[in-house]
Design a protein around this motif. Structure first.
Motif, PDB file in Angstrom:
ATOM      1  N   ARG A  50     -15.018  -8.071-115.880  1.00  0.00           N
ATOM      2  CA  ARG A  50     -16.167  -7.175-116.534  1.00  0.00           C
ATOM      3  C   ARG A  50     -16.927  -8.308-117.235  1.00  0.00           C
ATOM      4  O   ARG A  50     -16.646  -9.068-117.863  1.00  0.00           O
ATOM      5  N   VAL A  51     -18.224  -8.213-117.327  1.00  0.00           N
ATOM      6  CA  VAL A  51     -19.413  -8.866-118.002  1.00  0.00           C
ATOM      7  C   VAL A  51     -20.523  -8.077-118.486  1.00  0.00           C
ATOM      8  O   VAL A  51     -20.724  -6.849-118.092  1.00  0.00           O
ATOM      9  N   ASP A  52     -20.760  -8.586-119.524  1.00  0.00           N
ATOM     10  CA  ASP A  52     -22.362  -8.110-119.995  1.00  0.00           C
ATOM     11  C   ASP A  52     -23.330  -8.909-119.810  1.00  0.00           C
ATOM     12  O   ASP A  52     -23.159 -10.101-119.559  1.00  0.00           O
ATOM     13  N   VAL A  53     -24.551  -8.544-119.342  1.00  0.00           N
ATOM     14  CA  VAL A  53     -25.787  -9.085-118.929  1.00  0.00           C
ATOM     15  C   VAL A  53     -26.704  -9.167-119.847  1.00  0.00           C
ATOM     16  O   VAL A  53     -27.198  -8.068-120.237  1.00  0.00           O
ATOM     17  N   LEU A  54     -27.430 -10.308-120.169  1.00  0.00           N
ATOM     18  CA  LEU A  54     -28.885 -10.390-120.775  1.00  0.00           C
ATOM     19  C   LEU A  54     -29.806 -11.040-119.838  1.00  0.00           C
ATOM     20  O   LEU A  54     -29.557 -11.991-119.187  1.00  0.00           O
ATOM     21  N   ARG A  86     -22.647  -3.578-119.798  1.00  0.00           N
ATOM     22  CA  ARG A  86     -23.834  -3.561-120.352  1.00  0.00           C
ATOM     23  C   ARG A  86     -25.019  -4.513-119.962  1.00  0.00           C
ATOM     24  O   ARG A  86     -24.623  -5.600-119.445  1.00  0.00           O
ATOM     25  N   CYS A  87     -26.295  -4.166-119.868  1.00  0.00           N
ATOM     26  CA  CYS A  87     -27.153  -5.006-119.670  1.00  0.00           C
ATOM     27  C   CYS A  87     -28.267  -5.167-120.608  1.00  0.00           C
ATOM     28  O   CYS A  87     -28.931  -3.846-120.898  1.00  0.00           O
ATOM     29  N   THR A  96     -35.441  -1.106-117.682  1.00  0.00           N
ATOM     30  CA  THR A  96     -34.096  -0.053-117.717  1.00  0.00           C
ATOM     31  C   THR A  96     -34.303   0.846-116.916  1.00  0.00           C
ATOM     32  O   THR A  96     -33.221   1.392-116.423  1.00  0.00           O
ATOM     33  N   ALA A  97     -35.560   1.549-116.665  1.00  0.00           N
ATOM     34  CA  ALA A  97     -35.655   2.716-115.906  1.00  0.00           C
ATOM     35  C   ALA A  97     -35.368   2.294-114.401  1.00  0.00           C
ATOM     36  O   ALA A  97     -34.675   3.316-113.895  1.00  0.00           O
ATOM     37  N   LYS A 105     -25.503   6.968-110.121  1.00  0.00           N
ATOM     38  CA  LYS A 105     -25.583   7.813-111.154  1.00  0.00           C
ATOM     39  C   LYS A 105     -24.348   8.022-112.121  1.00  0.00           C
ATOM     40  O   LYS A 105     -24.163   8.121-113.271  1.00  0.00           O
ATOM     41  N   ASP A 106     -22.973   7.641-111.351  1.00  0.00           N
ATOM     42  CA  ASP A 106     -21.846   7.799-112.055  1.00  0.00           C
ATOM     43  C   ASP A 106     -21.178   6.726-112.601  1.00  0.00           C
ATOM     44  O   ASP A 106     -20.125   6.334-112.976  1.00  0.00           O
ATOM     45  N   VAL A 107     -22.009   5.631-112.285  1.00  0.00           N
ATOM     46  CA  VAL A 107     -21.552   4.259-112.746  1.00  0.00           C
ATOM     47  C   VAL A 107     -22.014   3.988-114.288  1.00  0.00           C
ATOM     48  O   VAL A 107     -23.207   4.231-114.553  1.00  0.00           O
ATOM     49  N   PRO A 108     -21.020   3.899-115.141  1.00  0.00           N
ATOM     50  CA  PRO A 108     -21.468   3.574-116.767  1.00  0.00           C
ATOM     51  C   PRO A 108     -21.797   2.516-117.130  1.00  0.00           C
ATOM     52  O   PRO A 108     -21.384   1.796-118.006  1.00  0.00           O
ATOM     53  N   VAL A 109     -22.845   2.022-116.671  1.00  0.00           N
ATOM     54  CA  VAL A 109     -23.715   0.652-117.156  1.00  0.00           C
ATOM     55  C   VAL A 109     -24.781   1.141-118.079  1.00  0.00           C
ATOM     56  O   VAL A 109     -25.523   1.910-117.870  1.00  0.00           O
ATOM     57  N   GLU A 110     -24.436   0.352-119.261  1.00  0.00           N
ATOM     58  CA  GLU A 110     -25.128   0.813-120.282  1.00  0.00           C
ATOM     59  C   GLU A 110     -26.542  -0.033-120.224  1.00  0.00           C
ATOM     60  O   GLU A 110     -26.201  -1.287-120.164  1.00  0.00           O
ATOM     61  N   LEU A 111     -27.844   0.243-120.592  1.00  0.00           N
ATOM     62  CA  LEU A 111     -28.970  -0.514-120.371  1.00  0.00           C
ATOM     63  C   LEU A 111     -29.747  -0.285-121.586  1.00  0.00           C
ATOM     64  O   LEU A 111     -30.083   0.951-122.038  1.00  0.00           O
TER      65      LEU A 111
END
Length: 135
Positions: A50-54, A86-87, A96-97, A105-111
């Motif tokens: 798992r990674v977060d992305v900037l 997270r991104c 982000t939109a 839709k069911d993937v919990p990626v926080e943007l």
């Protein structure tokens, strides 16, 4: 690289947290840049489940990804859904939109979008800092 070749628009940024993958997009992004980005992400996924992305957009001039293979995009999406928590998007347009539409839709990626002036807040949100590679 030949002097007349276009400069790649996507550059990886070093971070002090190995689970935070960061890139900068400068200028006009092409299909080759998108494929490079997917390859860089695959490398991060190989090291960390798992990674977060900037994503930092600097002097962003748009993207022309019309030549990228749809199978490459589908595979990139599937792998991102499996690995990205997270991104943070910093500067440039608020993607982000549209990124939200990239993921199921069911993937919990926080943007989250951050103005360029708030970049330090984006780094704090992800729990990392950029490591300068300039000497």
């Amino acid at each position: 690289m030949h002097p007349l070749d276009p400069v790649p628009a996507v550059h990886r940024l070093e971070t002090d947290n190995p689970q935070v993958f960061a890139i900068e997009i400068t200028g006009q992004a092409t299909s080759a840049d998108a494929e490079n980005l997917f390859g860089l992400l695959e490398g991060a996924y190989a090291l960390h489940d798992r990674v977060d992305v900037l994503v930092r957009a600097t002097q962003y001039e748009g993207a022309d990804w019309g030549e990228i293979d749809p199978d490459t995009v589908a595979e990139g999406r599937r792998h991102a859904e499996q690995h990205v928590r997270r991104c943070a998007v910093v500067g440039g347009p608020d993607w982000t939109a549209s990124l939200g539409g990239f993921f199921a839709k069911d993937v919990p990626v926080e943007l989250r979008y951050f103005d360029a002036a708030d970049e330090s807040e984006a780094w704090r949100w992800l729990g990392a800092r950029e490591i300068s590679t300039e000497s």
